[in-house]
Write a protein that holds these residues in place. Structure first.
Motif, PDB file in Angstrom:
ATOM      1  N   ALA A 203       0.816  -1.211   0.000  1.00 10.76           N
ATOM      2  CA  ALA A 203       0.000   0.000   0.000  1.00 10.76           C
ATOM      3  C   ALA A 203       0.859   1.275   0.000  1.00 10.76           C
ATOM      4  O   ALA A 203       0.371   2.353   0.320  1.00 10.76           O
ATOM      5  CB  ALA A 203      -0.931   0.006   1.202  1.00 10.76           C
ATOM      6  N   ALA A 204       2.130   1.145  -0.352  1.00  2.82           N
ATOM      7  CA  ALA A 204       3.031   2.307  -0.340  1.00  2.82           C
ATOM      8  C   ALA A 204       2.541   3.381  -1.307  1.00  2.82           C
ATOM      9  O   ALA A 204       1.856   3.095  -2.301  1.00  2.82           O
ATOM     10  CB  ALA A 204       4.445   1.874  -0.713  1.00  2.82           C
ATOM     11  N   VAL A 205       2.908   4.632  -0.995  1.00  5.44           N
ATOM     12  CA  VAL A 205       2.548   5.770  -1.843  1.00  5.44           C
ATOM     13  C   VAL A 205       3.803   6.592  -2.104  1.00  5.44           C
ATOM     14  O   VAL A 205       4.567   6.877  -1.174  1.00  5.44           O
ATOM     15  CB  VAL A 205       1.472   6.654  -1.185  1.00  5.44           C
ATOM     16  N   MET A 206       4.016   6.948  -3.352  1.00  2.93           N
ATOM     17  CA  MET A 206       5.138   7.811  -3.716  1.00  2.93           C
ATOM     18  C   MET A 206       4.601   9.135  -4.243  1.00  2.93           C
ATOM     19  O   MET A 206       3.738   9.156  -5.129  1.00  2.93           O
ATOM     20  CB  MET A 206       5.999   7.159  -4.798  1.00  2.93           C
ATOM     21  N   THR A 207       5.101  10.242  -3.690  1.00  4.13           N
ATOM     22  CA  THR A 207       4.716  11.582  -4.128  1.00  4.13           C
ATOM     23  C   THR A 207       5.960  12.290  -4.637  1.00  4.13           C
ATOM     24  O   THR A 207       7.006  12.273  -3.983  1.00  4.13           O
ATOM     25  CB  THR A 207       4.105  12.385  -2.969  1.00  4.13           C
ATOM     26  N   ALA A 208       5.853  12.897  -5.806  1.00  2.00           N
ATOM     27  CA  ALA A 208       7.003  13.569  -6.419  1.00  2.00           C
ATOM     28  C   ALA A 208       6.697  15.041  -6.648  1.00  2.00           C
ATOM     29  O   ALA A 208       5.556  15.429  -6.916  1.00  2.00           O
ATOM     30  CB  ALA A 208       7.372  12.903  -7.736  1.00  2.00           C
ATOM     31  N   ASP A 209       7.727  15.872  -6.537  1.00  4.40           N
ATOM     32  CA  ASP A 209       7.609  17.324  -6.692  1.00  4.40           C
ATOM     33  C   ASP A 209       8.644  17.792  -7.707  1.00  4.40           C
ATOM     34  O   ASP A 209       9.839  17.811  -7.429  1.00  4.40           O
ATOM     35  CB  ASP A 209       7.837  17.997  -5.329  1.00  4.40           C
ATOM     36  N   GLY A 210       8.150  18.143  -8.896  1.00  2.00           N
ATOM     37  CA  GLY A 210       9.023  18.716  -9.917  1.00  2.00           C
ATOM     38  C   GLY A 210       8.750  20.187 -10.157  1.00  2.00           C
ATOM     39  O   GLY A 210       9.509  20.867 -10.846  1.00  2.00           O
ATOM     40  N   GLY A 211       7.648  20.679  -9.582  1.00  2.00           N
ATOM     41  CA  GLY A 211       7.319  22.088  -9.711  1.00  2.00           C
ATOM     42  C   GLY A 211       7.054  22.554 -11.127  1.00  2.00           C
ATOM     43  O   GLY A 211       7.047  23.764 -11.399  1.00  2.00           O
ATOM     44  N   GLY A 212       6.845  21.614 -12.054  1.00  2.00           N
ATOM     45  CA  GLY A 212       6.646  21.993 -13.439  1.00  2.00           C
ATOM     46  C   GLY A 212       7.931  22.362 -14.150  1.00  2.00           C
ATOM     47  O   GLY A 212       7.905  22.725 -15.329  1.00  2.00           O
ATOM     48  N   LEU A 213       9.066  22.241 -13.446  1.00  5.63           N
ATOM     49  CA  LEU A 213      10.357  22.629 -14.020  1.00  5.63           C
ATOM     50  C   LEU A 213      11.121  21.441 -14.580  1.00  5.63           C
ATOM     51  O   LEU A 213      11.987  21.597 -15.442  1.00  5.63           O
ATOM     52  CB  LEU A 213      11.206  23.327 -12.950  1.00  5.63           C
ATOM     53  N   VAL A 214      10.822  20.240 -14.071  1.00  3.95           N
ATOM     54  CA  VAL A 214      11.425  19.008 -14.571  1.00  3.95           C
ATOM     55  C   VAL A 214      10.334  17.956 -14.656  1.00  3.95           C
ATOM     56  O   VAL A 214       9.296  18.058 -13.996  1.00  3.95           O
ATOM     57  CB  VAL A 214      12.569  18.515 -13.652  1.00  3.95           C
ATOM     58  N   ARG A 274       9.530  -2.354   5.743  1.00  6.36           N
ATOM     59  CA  ARG A 274       9.163  -2.001   4.378  1.00  6.36           C
ATOM     60  C   ARG A 274       8.947  -0.490   4.257  1.00  6.36           C
ATOM     61  O   ARG A 274       8.583   0.173   5.231  1.00  6.36           O
ATOM     62  CB  ARG A 274       7.893  -2.736   3.933  1.00  6.36           C
ATOM     63  N   VAL A 275       9.126   0.007   3.052  1.00  5.54           N
ATOM     64  CA  VAL A 275       8.896   1.425   2.780  1.00  5.54           C
ATOM     65  C   VAL A 275       7.402   1.656   2.586  1.00  5.54           C
ATOM     66  O   VAL A 275       6.768   1.008   1.741  1.00  5.54           O
ATOM     67  CB  VAL A 275       9.665   1.872   1.522  1.00  5.54           C
ATOM     68  N   SER A 276       6.853   2.573   3.379  1.00  8.97           N
ATOM     69  CA  SER A 276       5.422   2.867   3.263  1.00  8.97           C
ATOM     70  C   SER A 276       5.152   4.170   2.511  1.00  8.97           C
ATOM     71  O   SER A 276       4.087   4.324   1.914  1.00  8.97           O
ATOM     72  CB  SER A 276       4.786   2.942   4.657  1.00  8.97           C
ATOM     73  N   ARG A 277       6.089   5.104   2.574  1.00  8.45           N
ATOM     74  CA  ARG A 277       5.940   6.376   1.855  1.00  8.45           C
ATOM     75  C   ARG A 277       7.280   6.777   1.258  1.00  8.45           C
ATOM     76  O   ARG A 277       8.333   6.567   1.874  1.00  8.45           O
ATOM     77  CB  ARG A 277       5.451   7.497   2.782  1.00  8.45           C
ATOM     78  N   ILE A 278       7.221   7.368   0.074  1.00  8.85           N
ATOM     79  CA  ILE A 278       8.406   7.942  -0.573  1.00  8.85           C
ATOM     80  C   ILE A 278       8.047   9.356  -1.013  1.00  8.85           C
ATOM     81  O   ILE A 278       7.000   9.573  -1.639  1.00  8.85           O
ATOM     82  CB  ILE A 278       8.863   7.121  -1.790  1.00  8.85           C
ATOM     83  N   TRP A 279       8.898  10.300  -0.674  1.00 10.14           N
ATOM     84  CA  TRP A 279       8.738  11.682  -1.127  1.00 10.14           C
ATOM     85  C   TRP A 279       9.946  12.031  -1.989  1.00 10.14           C
ATOM     86  O   TRP A 279      11.089  11.977  -1.512  1.00 10.14           O
ATOM     87  CB  TRP A 279       8.631  12.633   0.056  1.00 10.14           C
ATOM     88  N   VAL A 280       9.695  12.375  -3.226  1.00 15.23           N
ATOM     89  CA  VAL A 280      10.760  12.619  -4.196  1.00 15.23           C
ATOM     90  C   VAL A 280      10.741  14.094  -4.598  1.00 15.23           C
ATOM     91  O   VAL A 280       9.742  14.580  -5.144  1.00 15.23           O
ATOM     92  CB  VAL A 280      10.574  11.738  -5.446  1.00 15.23           C
ATOM     93  N   VAL A 281      11.816  14.796  -4.324  1.00 14.83           N
ATOM     94  CA  VAL A 281      11.907  16.214  -4.673  1.00 14.83           C
ATOM     95  C   VAL A 281      12.858  16.363  -5.859  1.00 14.83           C
ATOM     96  O   VAL A 281      14.037  16.012  -5.768  1.00 14.83           O
ATOM     97  CB  VAL A 281      12.399  17.064  -3.485  1.00 14.83           C
TER      98      VAL A 281
END
Length: 304
Positions: A203-214, A274-281
């Motif tokens: 049930a892991a969730v990954m959220t990514a932030d590119g800001g529209g720049l990448v 286990r990894v439950s959340r990933i935040w990618v900047v």
């Protein structure tokens, strides 16, 4: 509030405390430094006689910094409505990994990505009341001066903020968390999708932030199998990328780098191995604190 510093006007020793407060309020080191700079500018704009009348310069600066942050948080809500994709806090490298941070921010549980993301769900006033009281232990009587409300109202704000924090499973010990993140790194590098799926919670969730720049996904990716597929697809499109273990906001994380330039910083939540959340900047504007990042304590390995 904070005790007077060692300077002749009692302010020199306050900067570190103010940066710590402002970063937790704003989730951005860049904005925190700007807020503190503005507070000092207002302090030195006071006539000398007025400054001498202030019995606790540190308290004055904290109050002003808190008010500035409150204004920034209010305007940020409108800015984030126009933000492309998910908005994540600005990640911080570990102490000693960056020559210019000078250990400004105390890295504890209150700066871990999971906690900062929860703070984003609060109203500006709730966040100020909660951070100042629950994190920094300031009394509500002094928080009232920041929010221009009664102490009782500030107490209610902090209580409302506290209810926004969902009970979470106990975090693994640092060594266990680092081992789990290392397993992610090794599976990613070896393109071993079975190993990657095994280390991710279903049930892991990954959220990514590119800001529209990448380029990056604009919406969270849910499910360990889907996250694993996405990560391997990214690896296939990124020849020559280095993946390095590092400290991100005081917790085990990963950095992706090419030709010495940090392109991605990932933070993790780990539960039950286990990894439950990933935040990618990936937004380059949020990776400025990583410019000049050193890898003396990190383990690097080519991903290709």
């Amino acid at each position: 509030m904070a005790a007077a510093g060692a300077g002749t006007d009692g302010t020199v020793g306050e900067r570190g405390q103010l940066i710590n407060v402002a970063y937790r309020l704003l989730g951005s080191l860049t904005e925190a430094e700007d807020a503190v700079q503005e507070a000092y500018a207002r302090w030195y704009a006071l006539p000398p006689d007025r400054r001498r009348e202030v019995r606790a310069p540190g308290a004055w600066l904290t109050t002003v910094t808190g008010r500035i942050c409150l204004d920034v948080l209010g305007s940020a809500r409108a800015r984030r409505e126009r933000y492309v994709g998910a908005w994540l806090p600005e990640p911080l490298p570990g102490h000693g990994a960056h020559p210019d941070l000078a250990d400004q921010v105390v890295l504890d549980e209150s700066v871990e990505m999971a906690f900062l993301v929860v703070l984003e769900s609060m109203t500006p006033a709730e966040r100020v009341a909660f951070v100042l009281h629950d994190v920094f232990r300031y009394p509500f009587a002094e928080i009232a001066a920041v929010l221009d409300r009664t102490p009782a109202a500030c107490k209610q704000l902090a209580s409302a903020a506290r209810r926004r924090i969902d009970p979470a499973p106990a975090q693994a010990a640092p060594i266990a968390r680092a081992d789990t993140v290392r397993r992610v790194k090794e599976a990613w590098q070896s393109r071993d999708i079975a190993a990657l799926v095994a280390v991710l919670d279903p049930a892991a969730v990954m959220t990514a932030d590119g800001g529209g720049l990448v380029g990056t996904v604009l919406r969270p990716v849910a499910g360990g199998a889907l996250i694993a597929q996405y990560m391997l697809a990214v690896a296939d499109r990124a020849p020559g990328m280095e993946l390095l273990e590092c400290s991100v906001n005081g917790a085990p994380g990963l950095v992706a780098r090419r030709a010495g330039v940090v392109l991605t910083v990932a933070a993790f939540d780990v539960a039950d191995g286990r990894v439950s959340r990933i935040w990618v900047v990936r937004n380059p504007e949020k990776l400025r604190p990583w410019a000049g990042w050193t890898t003396a304590s990190a383990t690097a390995r080519r991903s290709s």
